[in-house]
Design a protein around this motif. Structure first.
Motif, PDB file in Angstrom:
ATOM      1  N   ARG A  14       0.824  -1.202   0.000  1.00  0.00           N
ATOM      2  CA  ARG A  14       0.000   0.000   0.000  1.00  0.00           C
ATOM      3  C   ARG A  14       0.869   1.268   0.000  1.00  0.00           C
ATOM      4  NH1 ARG A  14      -5.632   1.477   2.803  1.00  0.00           N
ATOM      5  NH2 ARG A  14      -5.661   3.406   1.592  1.00  0.00           N
ATOM      6  N   ALA A  18       1.331   4.252  -3.002  1.00  0.00           N
ATOM      7  CA  ALA A  18       0.904   5.654  -2.797  1.00  0.00           C
ATOM      8  C   ALA A  18       1.730   6.546  -3.708  1.00  0.00           C
ATOM      9  CB  ALA A  18       1.066   6.042  -1.335  1.00  0.00           C
ATOM     10  N   GLU A  22      -0.901  12.865  -0.568  1.00  0.00           N
ATOM     11  CA  GLU A  22      -2.261  12.693  -0.030  1.00  0.00           C
ATOM     12  C   GLU A  22      -2.583  11.202   0.106  1.00  0.00           C
ATOM     13  OE1 GLU A  22      -1.793  14.760  -2.878  1.00  0.00           O
ATOM     14  OE2 GLU A  22      -1.468  16.372  -1.420  1.00  0.00           O
ATOM     15  N   ALA A  23      -2.214  10.422  -0.935  1.00  0.00           N
ATOM     16  CA  ALA A  23      -2.471   8.980  -0.896  1.00  0.00           C
ATOM     17  C   ALA A  23      -1.689   8.333   0.236  1.00  0.00           C
ATOM     18  CB  ALA A  23      -2.083   8.353  -2.231  1.00  0.00           C
ATOM     19  N   GLU A  25      -0.836   9.751   3.013  1.00  0.00           N
ATOM     20  CA  GLU A  25      -1.484  10.106   4.280  1.00  0.00           C
ATOM     21  C   GLU A  25      -2.680   9.171   4.529  1.00  0.00           C
ATOM     22  OE1 GLU A  25      -0.742  11.674   6.781  1.00  0.00           O
ATOM     23  OE2 GLU A  25      -2.625  12.094   7.844  1.00  0.00           O
ATOM     24  N   GLU A  26      -3.402   8.891   3.452  1.00  0.00           N
ATOM     25  CA  GLU A  26      -4.532   7.948   3.591  1.00  0.00           C
ATOM     26  C   GLU A  26      -4.030   6.587   4.053  1.00  0.00           C
ATOM     27  OE1 GLU A  26      -6.841   7.733  -0.017  1.00  0.00           O
ATOM     28  OE2 GLU A  26      -7.199   9.913   0.075  1.00  0.00           O
ATOM     29  N   ALA A  27      -2.902   6.146   3.476  1.00  0.00           N
ATOM     30  CA  ALA A  27      -2.329   4.846   3.856  1.00  0.00           C
ATOM     31  C   ALA A  27      -1.931   4.859   5.329  1.00  0.00           C
ATOM     32  CB  ALA A  27      -1.121   4.545   2.979  1.00  0.00           C
ATOM     33  N   ARG A  28      -1.359   5.979   5.769  1.00  0.00           N
ATOM     34  CA  ARG A  28      -0.922   6.075   7.169  1.00  0.00           C
ATOM     35  C   ARG A  28      -2.128   5.910   8.105  1.00  0.00           C
ATOM     36  NH1 ARG A  28      -0.918   9.037  11.382  1.00  0.00           N
ATOM     37  NH2 ARG A  28      -2.159  10.672  10.398  1.00  0.00           N
ATOM     38  N   VAL A  29      -3.216   6.596   7.749  1.00  0.00           N
ATOM     39  CA  VAL A  29      -4.410   6.512   8.591  1.00  0.00           C
ATOM     40  C   VAL A  29      -4.942   5.067   8.605  1.00  0.00           C
ATOM     41  CG1 VAL A  29      -6.800   7.296   8.841  1.00  0.00           C
ATOM     42  CG2 VAL A  29      -4.989   8.940   8.273  1.00  0.00           C
ATOM     43  N   ALA A  30      -4.917   4.435   7.414  1.00  0.00           N
ATOM     44  CA  ALA A  30      -5.457   3.070   7.322  1.00  0.00           C
ATOM     45  C   ALA A  30      -4.611   2.059   8.092  1.00  0.00           C
ATOM     46  CB  ALA A  30      -5.545   2.661   5.860  1.00  0.00           C
TER      47      ALA A  30
END
Ligand code: DAH
Length: 376
Positions: A14, A18, A22-23, A25-30
């Motif tokens: 994942r 990225a 932005e992508a 950051e989404e991966a980090r949150v997930a």
């Protein structure tokens, strides 16, 4: 494959996928966010008994570290790539003129004072100064204006409540003439060294205010003391000074009998002008010309005279041995006449637009050889 290994593989895939910050950051949150898969695994540690926890904790905590390191590494990669793209797309136009740094300019009063210093230096004068907060004695008494003298009333003086060391009260000097007294007293201290040639430019103060008067204005005082000094020296000096200052040869002077307590005889010096019609059709005064001819006139410019014997005595000099002449002129007035300003108050308003219009370049130093007047 263990749970930990599976999550690690997923995480790496994942993160690698990225393509933007932005992508990522989404991966980090997930992964590491509150609801993230790694966080969920961390939570399972709490439910384990101590034995199991001891066994599994290192792998799970190691996973969190690995994922966090992988995120940082990918972030650095993406930032670097973004910078490269920006650098590749941005160009600098080296042919564009650089933005101009704001440039200060010299106030007309400073300009004129520099011009005066330059002109008089050539005649052997040095520049003297004195305090603006002055003792009554230097401002009046030693200039032959004792306490009850009516001429004192002509100076609308600003007084301080403080007693002056030499009597009377402290005051804001009303003219530059007290510098005469201070200079002569210094010279008289040294036996036989009285010859004095000074100009004293500076601020003076009177309680007066309208289009041609401001409570603070500028004067320049001139003083020559030597043996056998007479009015011929005075007239020649003033004529030479005014010709150099106005950069004109046809300056004519008229000495008119007058009265100042500190000079005897005293003269008012007028300068001849001609009336010329300007571009706007209005007639204006241009210095020069005969003064008396039709279409010509005289304008009063400065006060002058032979130093009064009593002033020489006050200053510790023997008036039978030493004579002198003195003059005093408004610096602001000289600037207005030379550079064409018409309202004295604008000199002290501090409006930079006025200064941008009338100010002078700091790099344009007045010199007799290079032209004493400012070019702009
Ligand atoms: N101090 C005088 C004034 O402010 C001007 C003046 C007149 C100065 C005659 C002089 C002088 O030195 O000789 O009104």
């Amino acid at each position: 494959m263990s749970n930990v290994e599976r999550i690690e593989d997923e995480a790496r895939a994942r993160i690698a996928a990225a393509a933007t910050l932005e992508a990522l950051e989404e991966a980090r949150v997930a992964l590491l966010g509150k609801q993230g898969s790694v966080s969920a695994l961390m939570k399972t540690l709490g439910a384990m008994d101590p034995e199991e926890r001891r066994e599994k904790a290192p792998a799970i905590q190691g996973l969190r570290q690995t994922v966090s390191d992988a995120l940082s590494a990918r972030k650095a990669e993406l930032e670097e790539a973004a910078l490269e793209t920006r650098l590749a797309s941005e160009t600098i136009d080296l042919t564009l003129p650089a933005p101009q740094a704001p440039q200060g300019s010299v106030h007309p009063v400073s300009q004129v004072m520099d011009e005066l210093a330059e002109i008089f230096a050539d005649l052997g004068f040095s520049v003297a100064t004195g305090p603006e907060i002055e003792d009554d004695w230097y401002n009046f008494t030693a200039l032959n204006m004792p306490e009850s003298h009516p001429a004192r009333a002509m100076h609308d003086t600003f007084y301080f409540p403080d007693q002056a060391p030499k009597g009377g009260r402290m005051l804001l000097r009303t003219h530059t003439s007290p510098v005469q007294v201070r200079t002569m007293l210094e010279a008289a201290k040294v036996e036989g060294s009285a010859p004095v040639r000074i100009i004293a430019p500076g601020r003076v103060y009177r309680s007066d205010s309208d289009a041609t008067h401001t409570p603070m204005f500028h004067q320049v005082e001139g003083l020559v003391v030597d043996r056998d000094i007479h009015m011929g020296h005075l007239k020649w000096t003033l004529e030479t000074f005014l010709k150099a200052f106005f950069e004109k040869d046809d300056i004519v002077l008229r000495l008119r009998p007058s009265y100042f307590p500190f000079t005897e005889p005293s003269v008012e010096v007028d300068v001849g002008f001609a009336l010329e019609s300007g571009p706007d059709g209005k007639s204006r005064r241009v210095l020069g010309g005969s003064g008396d001819a039709p279409g010509h006139g005289w304008m009063e410019l400065l006060g002058s005279g032979m130093v009064n014997r009593r002033v020489l005595e006050f200053a510790g000099l023997d008036p039978d041995e030493w004579q002198g002449f003195a003059f005093g002129v408004g610096v602001d007035r000289l600037a207005m006449l030379k550079y064409g300003m018409d309202d004295l108050r604008a000199f002290f308003d501090g409006d930079v637009r006025w200064l941008a219009h009338y100010g002078f370049s700091a790099f344009d130093q007045p010199t007799l050889s290079g032209g004493v007047g400012a070019a702009s």
